[in-house]
Design an enzyme around this catalytic site. Structure first.
Site, short mmCIF file in Angstrom:
data_model
loop_
_atom_site.label_atom_id
_atom_site.label_comp_id
_atom_site.label_asym_id
_atom_site.label_seq_id
_atom_site.Cartn_x
_atom_site.Cartn_y
_atom_site.Cartn_z
N HIS A 66 0.84 -1.20 0.00
CA HIS A 66 0.00 0.00 0.00
C HIS A 66 0.87 1.24 0.00
O HIS A 66 1.95 1.25 0.59
CB HIS A 66 -0.94 0.01 1.22
N GLU B 248 -7.84 -5.24 -1.00
CA GLU B 248 -8.36 -6.02 -2.13
C GLU B 248 -8.54 -7.50 -1.86
O GLU B 248 -9.48 -8.11 -2.36
CB GLU B 248 -7.45 -5.84 -3.36
N1 COA Z 1 4.37 -7.34 -4.44
C1 COA Z 1 5.72 -7.35 -4.53
N2 COA Z 1 6.48 -6.27 -4.36
C2 COA Z 1 5.86 -5.14 -4.10
C3 COA Z 1 4.47 -5.04 -3.98
C4 COA Z 1 3.72 -6.22 -4.16
N3 COA Z 1 2.39 -6.22 -4.07
N4 COA Z 1 4.12 -3.77 -3.70
C5 COA Z 1 5.26 -3.08 -3.66
N5 COA Z 1 6.31 -3.90 -3.90
C6 COA Z 1 7.72 -3.53 -3.93
C7 COA Z 1 8.00 -2.79 -5.23
O1 COA Z 1 8.40 -3.67 -6.25
C8 COA Z 1 9.07 -1.83 -4.82
O2 COA Z 1 10.29 -2.49 -4.89
P1 COA Z 1 11.56 -1.72 -5.54
O3 COA Z 1 11.85 -0.61 -4.58
O4 COA Z 1 12.61 -2.77 -5.59
O5 COA Z 1 11.13 -1.23 -6.87
C9 COA Z 1 8.78 -1.54 -3.35
O6 COA Z 1 7.98 -2.62 -2.88
C10 COA Z 1 8.01 -0.27 -3.16
O7 COA Z 1 7.02 -0.21 -4.17
P2 COA Z 1 6.29 1.13 -4.59
O8 COA Z 1 5.69 0.95 -5.93
O9 COA Z 1 7.17 2.30 -4.33
O10 COA Z 1 5.19 1.18 -3.52
P3 COA Z 1 3.93 1.99 -3.67
O11 COA Z 1 3.65 2.47 -2.31
O12 COA Z 1 4.00 3.01 -4.72
O13 COA Z 1 2.91 0.87 -4.19
C11 COA Z 1 0.96 -0.29 -4.65
C12 COA Z 1 1.65 0.72 -3.73
C13 COA Z 1 -0.41 -0.62 -4.10
C14 COA Z 1 0.84 0.32 -6.04
C15 COA Z 1 1.82 -1.58 -4.76
O14 COA Z 1 2.04 -2.10 -3.47
C16 COA Z 1 1.22 -2.62 -5.70
O15 COA Z 1 1.44 -2.55 -6.89
N6 COA Z 1 0.47 -3.60 -5.14
C17 COA Z 1 -0.18 -4.60 -5.93
C18 COA Z 1 -1.46 -4.06 -6.56
C19 COA Z 1 -2.59 -3.91 -5.59
O16 COA Z 1 -2.83 -4.77 -4.76
N7 COA Z 1 -3.30 -2.78 -5.71
C20 COA Z 1 -4.41 -2.46 -4.87
C21 COA Z 1 -4.04 -1.31 -3.96
S1 COA Z 1 -5.29 -0.97 -2.76
#
Ligand code: COA
Length: 392
Positions: free
Chosen positions: A276, A329
């Protein structure tokens, strides 16, 4: 950059305060979020969706007389214009995804209703538009779904609560009370959640003075992305894959998670339903919905808990130092599936309650009256006279 004195913002505008709001807040480090001054989880545990919707419109909880008046106002606002009803089957079968059909249908309702730019309206007129948009949304979604799957239309059941009526209108059958309440709790828990991408989108659109329907339609577009609201069915796809690998045997679940999720992480993929942007501890919505899922019952919910525990262990090993909690989710998908909502309707169902939050923010932004207009940093080649290029 347009001006030299503009500070540059972090990537994704993380941590930048874009508005003052009384609608609610998310405290990512504490794992807490609230609507106005009340815990959203407590609201979901104790109140009806209509009561919480009223709170988001008026800023206070309804007294008995206000509850009745609001119910009457909402009932009147649910009717679809006849011209739009006639177009729904064509929209439903033409659109690739239900949300696409909904966006088009909502635009038609707004056109039929004669929605006007928010900056030309009084606060009372904007409030009426907001009620209309929210009230008509689940009606449109259910009707579009029935048309898309070729099922007979089900008139919106009058007098039932929103969640029970929605379930009935989507599935064609009167829902079990436990299912209606579970969906109601899900809907309450997803009304608002800070300055997320779709809420920000709604505020940007209405800040231009545009009508409220345009703000909601743009917000739906933002919500449709898998990083935002488009993931609940994908989280369930993962559970399916694990269940298929184990033949639904809980004893084999952990090993299947290790194999399937481990391979995805090794390939650099993200695991849907986890991580998140704001929470650095447990997501309170996942705590609530895990309890709701277990309450609704079924072996699927029990297996989802095993999957969750194991995925969290793998993620902790994969990204030490970064908390990647279960997000809303995973158990949202388990709850909706158990209550009979088809997978194609997961994100639209999320959109239906989030419309309350978008409208609350849009009303606040419209009252505030300024236009959101950030800057960008130009990173292309240096500017050069065009003549030099033309001569060459
Ligand atoms: N699975 C694996 N790795 C994950 C991850 C996941 N669900 N979510 C984040 N990470 C990792 C990223 O790859 C990133 O690694 P890196 O630094 O080596 O690139 C790190 O954690 C940070 O990710 P980041 O994209 O900066 O975090 P964020 O806060 O922007 O992302 C989400 C938030 C929700 C977009 C992300 O966690 C995600 O894509 N989750 C899956 C989709 C999902 O469930 N969406 C519904 C949200 S309510």
């Amino acid at each position: 950059m347009e001006t030299t004195d503009t500070a540059s913002a972090p990537r994704g505008l993380r941590g930048i305060v874009a508005a003052d709001t009384v609608v609610g807040d998310v405290r990512g480090l504490e794992g807490f979020y609230h609507y106005h001054q009340y815990s959203a989880v407590e609201l979901a545990e104790h109140l009806s969706l209509e009561e919480v919707w009223f709170l988001l419109v008026e800023g206070h909880l309804p007294a008995a007389a206000e509850r009745a008046a609001f119910a009457a106002e909402v009932d009147a606002a649910r009717a679809l214009p006849a011209a739009v009803t006639g177009l729904l089957p064509a929209l439903a079968t033409t659109a690739r995804r239900p949300l696409d059909a909904y966006r088009a249908a909502l635009g038609l309702v707004a056109a039929q209703d004669g929605f006007r730019p928010s900056m030309d309206l009084t606060a009372a007129e904007r409030r009426a538009d907001a009620i209309r948009l929210v009230a008509v949304t689940p009606v449109l979604l259910a009707a579009l779904h029935r048309a898309a799957v070729g099922a007979r239309p089900v008139p919106w059941p009058a007098g039932a609560g929103w969640a029970a009526a929605y379930l009935h209108a989507v599935t064609g059958a009167e829902p079990a009370p436990g299912h209606a309440r579970a969906v109601e709790q899900y809907l309450i828990s997803t009304i608002d959640h800070g300055m997320n991408a779709s809420t920000f989108t709604a505020r940007v659109v209405v800040s231009t003075g545009a009508d409220l329907a345009s703000a909601v339609i743009a917000a739906v577009g933002a919500l449709s992305g898998p990083r935002h609201g488009g993931a609940p069915s994908r989280a369930l796809d993962l559970l399916d894959e694990i269940d298929a690998a184990t033949g639904n045997d809980p004893a084999g679940t952990e090993a299947a998670v290790d194999r399937i999720v481990g391979a995805r992480l090794a390939a650099g993929e993200r695991i849907m339903g986890f991580g998140h942007a704001v929470y650095r501890t447990e997501d309170p919505r996942s705590r609530l919905l895990r309890a709701v899922a277990l309450d609704v019952g079924g072996a699927r919910a029990d297996r989802a808990v095993i999957v969750e525990r194991r995925v969290l262990e793998l993620l902790a090993r994969h990204r030490p130092g970064r908390v990647l909690p279960t997000n809303v989710e995973l158990f949202a998908g388990v709850v909706m599936e158990a209550c009979g909502i088809p997978r194609s309707m997961f994100t639209p169902t999320f959109a239906s309650s989030r419309t309350i939050g978008w409208c609350a923010h849009a009303l606040e932004q419209a009252a505030e009256g300024s236009m959101i207009r950030p800057a960008a940093r130009y990173t292309g080649p240096p500017v050069e006279p065009l003549g030099r290029v033309l001569v060459a």
